[in-house]
Design an enzyme around this catalytic site. Sequence first.
Site, PDB file in Angstrom:
ATOM      1  N   GLY A 149      -8.427   9.575   9.471  1.00  0.00           N
ATOM      2  CA  GLY A 149      -8.678   9.728  10.896  1.00  0.00           C
ATOM      3  C   GLY A 149      -9.774  10.705  11.256  1.00  0.00           C
ATOM      4  O   GLY A 149     -10.057  10.919  12.429  1.00  0.00           O
ATOM      5  N   ALA A 200      -9.710   5.558   4.130  1.00  0.00           N
ATOM      6  CA  ALA A 200      -9.559   6.754   4.951  1.00  0.00           C
ATOM      7  C   ALA A 200     -10.843   7.559   5.116  1.00  0.00           C
ATOM      8  O   ALA A 200     -11.549   7.848   4.157  1.00  0.00           O
ATOM      9  CB  ALA A 200      -8.475   7.682   4.390  1.00  0.00           C
ATOM     10  N   LYS A 211       0.878  -1.164   0.000  1.00  0.00           N
ATOM     11  CA  LYS A 211       0.000   0.000   0.000  1.00  0.00           C
ATOM     12  C   LYS A 211       0.916   1.215   0.000  1.00  0.00           C
ATOM     13  O   LYS A 211       1.623   1.476   0.979  1.00  0.00           O
ATOM     14  CB  LYS A 211      -0.907   0.018   1.225  1.00  0.00           C
ATOM     15  CG  LYS A 211      -1.817   1.239   1.221  1.00  0.00           C
ATOM     16  CD  LYS A 211      -2.662   1.342   2.454  1.00  0.00           C
ATOM     17  CE  LYS A 211      -3.372   2.684   2.479  1.00  0.00           C
ATOM     18  NZ  LYS A 211      -3.910   3.003   3.799  1.00  0.00           N
TER      19      LYS A 211
END
Lengths: 255, 66, 377
Positions: free
Chosen positions: A156, A182, A95
């Site tokens: 986040g 994400a 990734k």
Amino acid sequence: MLIIAGRSFRSRLFGGTGKFSSPAVMKEALDASGCEMVTVALRRVDLADPADDIMSVLDRERYLFLPNTSGARDAGEAVRLAHLARASGGGEWLKLEVTPDPRTLLPDPIETLKATEILVKEGFHVLPYMNADPILALRLQDVGAAAVMPLGSPIGTNQGVLTKAMIEIIIDQAQVPVVVDAGLGAPSHAALAMEMGADAVLVNTAIAVAGDPVRMARAFAMAVEAGRAAYESGLGMVSKDAAASSPEDGLGFLR
Amino acid sequence: MKIVCNGTEHQVAAGAKIVDLLKEFDLAADTVVVECDTLILKREDYDRHELREGSVVELIRFVGGG
Amino acid sequence: MFVTPDFAELKKAIAAADAFDVQQALAAERIGIKGLAALLSPAAKPYMGVMAEKSAQITGRRFGRAVQLYAPLYLSSFCSNRCVYCGFSADNQIERRVLTLAEAEHEATILHDRGFNHLLLVSGEAPAKMGVAYLEELALRLRDRFAAISIEVQPLRGEEYARLFAAGITAVAVYQETYDRDVYRQVHLSGKKSDYDHRLATPALVAAAGMREVGIGALLGLSDWRAEGLAIGLHLAWLRKHFWRTALTVSFPRMRPAMGEFTPPLPVSEREMTQLIFALRIFDPDVGLLLSTREEARYRDGMLGLGPTRYSAGSCTVPGGYGNRDVTGEQFSVGDHRNIDEVSEVIRQKGFDPVRKDWDPIFQMHGRRPQSAALVI
């Protein structure tokens, strides 16, 4: 069945291994999620506590490790991390994350494209983390990315699929799998991404920091399955104005 | 002799090999990757590769991450 | 490689659509192939009003209130193919000619003086009479006077398209004529064009060679128009996936039953072609849709803003016909005889902007011939 770089996956939920309160909780949550691929990071061994090897709790037969290049600020650093990942037994999977801005951790499109090109030539299966930019997705696909991983919202932040309109275009155009990564803060966000036709989603923070990570992992698994089933079944559209035939006012010229 | 391992200085015996360093930290060879003087070493080289005065060693492993 | 599904399967998919499928498609943002099948189906007939509205809305949102204008310039009527529907077919006893480069330039100058900036170079398929070198030289002569030069000639090789692109040609039309393999065989009796697969593969070659735009389409009247529409949709979607840098257009050449000419086996009515245009517009909001002077003025005026984005005007379909009204041997007869100013006037009256140019080749860096030596000295 989802296939990336020739490997098939039953689960369309990819897990992250960061931010859990303990290796035991991480293992239980990932087991409950049903995911088959988990992201891992590379770091220096903490020489003050060298026995702290949290990855040893995970069954490598059950989970495919997807090493990330987190911390890389440019293509060169990402390539170096990729080499370390391969040497660590990560295989060819990667990734790719290139995040020069430590505040937002948003991916650098130019360095990401450069690194993808280099690493694909070296035989890596590159899954680049990227902003939801449709042209970038195509450029990454053109240089050989195995999948693309557009962000739903900054990492986040739990804000969900703020990039919906762009991800729709990416899904529409891409030939490689699209993994929304994400910002997915709730199972409903994951379900939305899957209903839109995403091939998979990656969730870490929302599970790791939940009050009960194990139940939250299960909730995400169900949401991903529900969203995919809805997508494959063909969603009924909200009918606005097309319910009845309407007059052909504008077509009087037809013969 | 002195080496730098993961950013801090360490004393090791002259002629020490990677495998000795791992033993000192009680690290299983298959859980870490070793970069010595910017070169990534193969596992089979751990008991052959000699450290030199001033060698810069990085011991890396998988940790949790998203 | 793009492969057309079996034509019978396409017809089946269309026949399976009901009013509910049509409603679903009309409510959707992206209708997909299934939605396209529904909008092409007989079940969509009662929804023509809604389709018109939706098609117009999408067209307006994507293309604004602009209508691009172009003129075809016929270079040669020689053709080595025998196609039963075409005026240029090798079997036909017509007066044939190929324009010299000077004659072609003269015709282009006439069109330029009439206000055209977008030229479509057309010819029969006879490489021995008119090949790549001819097109390349003509393009080099014309490129600084025209904003866009397209071609509709015999299928070429990839490197030939690249060569023509460097010379200033930016778009290529290669119509499949019919995606129905059986009918294709029946109407293309001999010549290179009788190879269905080679023709079908050509748009991809064009795109791969770097052309800015590729045009596809079916000659309406040869086979089932609904299935042709679905095949066009599939072809468009495939090209979009594989050549995302290439703009795509679809044309709607419709054969009309006429005295002494080929009688289309399955004539398509105006209303049916309109349904096809609306369906494709709703399916692909970005595709350019061309409406030529084959259609009558009344129809073309009525369709303004509803879906098509590009109109030809003042067309003559015989080589040399712009400079000399007496030449004979046209490819097809024209339904709208108005000149560019008359067409532009109607477009303006309807609240649209007739655009005579779009892209400027001056911006294209690749392959430009250096300015003439005289300027340097």
